[in-house]
Design a protein around this motif. Sequence first.
Motif, PDB file in Angstrom:
ATOM      1  N   LEU A   1       7.301 -45.154  63.467  1.00  0.00           N
ATOM      2  CA  LEU A   1       6.504 -43.929  63.437  1.00  0.00           C
ATOM      3  C   LEU A   1       5.956 -43.710  62.020  1.00  0.00           C
ATOM      4  O   LEU A   1       6.721 -43.617  61.062  1.00  0.00           O
TER       5      LEU A   1
ATOM      6  N   GLY B   1       3.564 -41.230  59.723  1.00  0.00           N
ATOM      7  CA  GLY B   1       2.985 -39.891  59.705  1.00  0.00           C
ATOM      8  C   GLY B   1       1.778 -39.787  58.801  1.00  0.00           C
ATOM      9  O   GLY B   1       1.654 -40.508  57.800  1.00  0.00           O
TER      10      GLY B   1
ATOM     11  N   CYS C   1       9.396 -39.944  61.419  1.00  0.00           N
ATOM     12  CA  CYS C   1       8.458 -40.813  60.679  1.00  0.00           C
ATOM     13  C   CYS C   1       9.175 -41.460  59.498  1.00  0.00           C
ATOM     14  O   CYS C   1       9.818 -40.778  58.698  1.00  0.00           O
TER      15      CYS C   1
ATOM     16  N   ASP D   1       3.138 -49.652  66.547  1.00  0.00           N
ATOM     17  CA  ASP D   1       3.450 -48.504  65.696  1.00  0.00           C
ATOM     18  C   ASP D   1       2.867 -47.251  66.346  1.00  0.00           C
ATOM     19  O   ASP D   1       2.012 -47.333  67.238  1.00  0.00           O
ATOM     20  N   VAL D   2       3.305 -46.094  65.859  1.00  0.00           N
ATOM     21  CA  VAL D   2       2.787 -44.818  66.363  1.00  0.00           C
ATOM     22  C   VAL D   2       2.274 -44.008  65.177  1.00  0.00           C
ATOM     23  O   VAL D   2       3.016 -43.768  64.220  1.00  0.00           O
TER      24      VAL D   2
ATOM     25  N   VAL E   1       1.504 -40.548  63.829  1.00  0.00           N
ATOM     26  CA  VAL E   1       1.941 -39.192  64.190  1.00  0.00           C
ATOM     27  C   VAL E   1       1.256 -38.188  63.263  1.00  0.00           C
ATOM     28  O   VAL E   1       1.263 -38.350  62.047  1.00  0.00           O
TER      29      VAL E   1
ATOM     30  N   ASP F   1       0.677 -37.466  73.586  1.00  0.00           N
ATOM     31  CA  ASP F   1       1.453 -38.680  73.365  1.00  0.00           C
ATOM     32  C   ASP F   1       0.831 -39.781  74.205  1.00  0.00           C
ATOM     33  O   ASP F   1       0.869 -39.725  75.436  1.00  0.00           O
TER      34      ASP F   1
END
Length: 197
Positions: free
Chosen positions: A2, A4, A27, A57-58, A60, A96
């Motif tokens: 995560l 950010g 994150c 990956d994300v 955020v 999401d």
Amino acid sequence: MLIGYARVSTNDQNLDLQRDALSKAGCTRIFEEKKSGRAGTKRQEFYAALAYLRPDDVLVVWKLDRLGRSLVEMMRTIDTLRRQEIKFLSLTEHFDSETAHGRFALQMHGAMAEYFLDLNRERTMEGLKAALARGRKGGRTKKLSAGDIAAANALLKAGTIPVSEIAKRVGVSRTTFYAYFPSARASQQHGKAASAT
């Protein structure tokens, strides 16, 4: 992983709220900056975050509008992430890209963005048609030819015709005329001041 991204628009604003929310979400790395979200603004940390992300990956954010000021720009970013197999999560709106609900909500936002783009295009075309019907053409302001400039210069030197009339004769607005002849504005303002005393 995560990743950010936190942003506030001015130096007076505080990043703590976003930083805390992103840390709480898990994150491992947070990119931060104090920059406007307006189109054209160079957001180095935002681009650094995008470059750092890898497939699975994300990205955020605390709120969807942290991606940019325009809905179209936001949706374009999210679509680019999707094509790179990078997921997206907005904490405030609960968007999401991993869930069916989140994907649906993002698609709805994308459809709205496209709708407003089309609506703006239609309004612009209707406005141009209406202007054309009244004998006005859309587009950029007419530029003066060399002949127009020479004629306008001669009329200005003669000093017998007002600037508004000269502008009308060469087919431009007074504002456009002053862009070509800034000294005409100064001399007219001087003339007004002299006549007032």
